[in-house]
Design a protein around this motif. Structure first.
Motif, PDB file in Angstrom:
ATOM      1  N   ILE A 183       0.842  -1.188   0.000  1.00 58.42           N
ATOM      2  CA  ILE A 183       0.000   0.000   0.000  1.00 58.42           C
ATOM      3  C   ILE A 183       0.882   1.245   0.000  1.00 58.42           C
ATOM      4  O   ILE A 183       1.837   1.334   0.767  1.00 58.42           O
ATOM      5  N   LEU A 184       0.540   2.184  -0.863  1.00 57.02           N
ATOM      6  CA  LEU A 184       1.169   3.503  -0.833  1.00 57.02           C
ATOM      7  C   LEU A 184       0.064   4.518  -0.586  1.00 57.02           C
ATOM      8  O   LEU A 184      -0.780   4.766  -1.450  1.00 57.02           O
ATOM      9  N   GLY A 185       0.043   5.098   0.609  1.00 53.40           N
ATOM     10  CA  GLY A 185      -0.946   6.110   0.940  1.00 53.40           C
ATOM     11  C   GLY A 185      -0.443   7.487   0.557  1.00 53.40           C
ATOM     12  O   GLY A 185       0.666   7.864   0.924  1.00 53.40           O
ATOM     13  N   VAL A 186      -1.253   8.228  -0.189  1.00 59.11           N
ATOM     14  CA  VAL A 186      -0.875   9.571  -0.640  1.00 59.11           C
ATOM     15  C   VAL A 186      -1.754  10.611   0.051  1.00 59.11           C
ATOM     16  O   VAL A 186      -2.984  10.526  -0.006  1.00 59.11           O
ATOM     17  N   CYS A 187      -1.129  11.551   0.731  1.00 61.72           N
ATOM     18  CA  CYS A 187      -1.803  12.657   1.408  1.00 61.72           C
ATOM     19  C   CYS A 187      -2.765  12.118   2.477  1.00 61.72           C
ATOM     20  O   CYS A 187      -2.331  11.704   3.541  1.00 61.72           O
ATOM     21  N   LEU A 188      -4.063  12.091   2.200  1.00 57.39           N
ATOM     22  CA  LEU A 188      -5.008  11.560   3.177  1.00 57.39           C
ATOM     23  C   LEU A 188      -4.752  10.081   3.439  1.00 57.39           C
ATOM     24  O   LEU A 188      -4.929   9.598   4.561  1.00 57.39           O
ATOM     25  N   GLY A 189      -4.302   9.352   2.415  1.00 57.29           N
ATOM     26  CA  GLY A 189      -3.953   7.939   2.594  1.00 57.29           C
ATOM     27  C   GLY A 189      -2.775   7.772   3.535  1.00 57.29           C
ATOM     28  O   GLY A 189      -2.728   6.831   4.337  1.00 57.29           O
ATOM     29  N   HIS A 190      -1.823   8.681   3.448  1.00 56.48           N
ATOM     30  CA  HIS A 190      -0.678   8.718   4.358  1.00 56.48           C
ATOM     31  C   HIS A 190      -1.155   8.940   5.791  1.00 56.48           C
ATOM     32  O   HIS A 190      -0.726   8.248   6.730  1.00 56.48           O
ATOM     33  N   GLN A 191      -2.075   9.879   5.965  1.00 58.08           N
ATOM     34  CA  GLN A 191      -2.609  10.166   7.296  1.00 58.08           C
ATOM     35  C   GLN A 191      -3.417   8.993   7.840  1.00 58.08           C
ATOM     36  O   GLN A 191      -3.377   8.695   9.042  1.00 58.08           O
ATOM     37  N   ALA A 192      -4.142   8.294   6.966  1.00 56.11           N
ATOM     38  CA  ALA A 192      -4.911   7.122   7.388  1.00 56.11           C
ATOM     39  C   ALA A 192      -3.987   6.031   7.912  1.00 56.11           C
ATOM     40  O   ALA A 192      -4.276   5.397   8.944  1.00 56.11           O
ATOM     41  N   LEU A 193      -2.872   5.817   7.245  1.00 54.89           N
ATOM     42  CA  LEU A 193      -1.902   4.827   7.719  1.00 54.89           C
ATOM     43  C   LEU A 193      -1.369   5.220   9.094  1.00 54.89           C
ATOM     44  O   LEU A 193      -1.256   4.383   9.992  1.00 54.89           O
ATOM     45  N   GLY A 194      -1.026   6.494   9.245  1.00 62.47           N
ATOM     46  CA  GLY A 194      -0.527   6.959  10.534  1.00 62.47           C
ATOM     47  C   GLY A 194      -1.537   6.743  11.641  1.00 62.47           C
ATOM     48  O   GLY A 194      -1.197   6.271  12.733  1.00 62.47           O
ATOM     49  N   TYR A 195      -2.795   7.067  11.377  1.00 58.26           N
ATOM     50  CA  TYR A 195      -3.856   6.919  12.383  1.00 58.26           C
ATOM     51  C   TYR A 195      -4.086   5.452  12.733  1.00 58.26           C
ATOM     52  O   TYR A 195      -4.155   5.104  13.923  1.00 58.26           O
ATOM     53  N   VAL A 196      -4.189   4.601  11.724  1.00 62.54           N
ATOM     54  CA  VAL A 196      -4.450   3.178  11.967  1.00 62.54           C
ATOM     55  C   VAL A 196      -3.325   2.552  12.787  1.00 62.54           C
ATOM     56  O   VAL A 196      -3.572   1.711  13.654  1.00 62.54           O
ATOM     57  N   TYR A 197      -2.100   2.996  12.541  1.00 59.35           N
ATOM     58  CA  TYR A 197      -0.955   2.395  13.228  1.00 59.35           C
ATOM     59  C   TYR A 197      -0.523   3.176  14.469  1.00 59.35           C
ATOM     60  O   TYR A 197       0.612   3.083  14.919  1.00 59.35           O
ATOM     61  N   GLY A 198      -1.448   3.940  15.040  1.00 60.28           N
ATOM     62  CA  GLY A 198      -1.242   4.446  16.390  1.00 60.28           C
ATOM     63  C   GLY A 198      -0.673   5.833  16.551  1.00 60.28           C
ATOM     64  O   GLY A 198      -0.414   6.262  17.683  1.00 60.28           O
ATOM     65  N   LYS A 199      -0.503   6.573  15.469  1.00 58.30           N
ATOM     66  CA  LYS A 199       0.007   7.932  15.585  1.00 58.30           C
ATOM     67  C   LYS A 199      -1.135   8.938  15.565  1.00 58.30           C
ATOM     68  O   LYS A 199      -2.200   8.690  14.997  1.00 58.30           O
TER      69      LYS A 199
END
Length: 210
Positions: A10-26
């Motif tokens: 998975i490559l999260g771009v912009c909001l996708g990047h933020q979604a990854l951060g949120y899901v993984y505890g940041k």
């Protein structure tokens, strides 16, 4: 959905990047520089994590498990390359836990919250501005899963060739990862002329944009 697809690149771009951060505890916070719309910023990345090809080659020779593969997102991209940013939120990595062993994800690229210090300000004001010029995470990765995120827009004409190179690096990685997962007959070769769209739709990887 992200956690259920631990083996899907998975490559999260912009909001996708933020979604990854949120899901993984940041924590996803308001950007220290406020909302930006079309702002050009210079990005620096972790060269040790990105360009240690000899170490990765040794790891792959010792064990062909796909989880040992690491996407070299910034391969052949110079440091301080310019990107275009459209966002008001950021994934927060406090300085004291940037490389925390307990965290599932880690930052791998940054930009300054300010493009430059305003020289027209007084000395005291410039000092204050410098102190508030914190690093913003511009890219992250999961330590085990093939999940990566970028806060900027690599697909934008504003980012240009560096962005296109980053997308190709991710697609090359996705292809290699899926081949090692035992799907060689299904995985298209990006080097053979396959488009980015075909790579995504054929299941080699997911590029999640906002």
């Amino acid at each position: 959905t992200i956690r259920r697809n631990a083996k899907v690149p998975i490559l999260g771009v912009c909001l996708g990047h933020q979604a990854l951060g949120y899901v993984y505890g940041k924590e996803v916070k308001l950007s220290p520089c406020g909302p930006v719309h079309g702002l050009m910023s210079e990005v620096v990345y972790d060269e040790v994590e990105t360009n240690d090809e000899e170490r990765r080659r040794e790891e792959r020779e010792e064990d062909d498990h796909p989880r040992l593969l690491t996407c070299e997102l910034f391969r052949n991209i110079p440091q301080n390359f310019e990107v275009v940013r459209y966002h008001s939120l950021v994934v927060d990595f406090p300085n004291d836990d940037d490389k925390s062993t307990s965290a599932e994800i880690e930052p791998i690229a940054w930009c300054n919250s300010l493009k430059e210090i305003d020289s027209s300000l007084s000395s005291a004001a410039q000092t204050l501005q410098h102190e508030s010029n914190t690093n913003i995470c511009m890219a992250l990765r999961h330590k085990l899963h093939p999940h990566y995120g970028v806060q900027f827009h690599p697909e934008s004409v504003g980012t240009g060739e560096a962005g296109y190179a980053l997308l190709r690096n991710f697609c090359d990685f996705s292809h290699e990862y899926k081949v090692k997962e035992g799907r060689e007959s299904e995985a298209p070769s990006i080097a053979g002329g396959t488009s980015l769209e075909e790579v995504v739709t054929n299941g080699d990887g997911v590029i999640a944009n906002e």
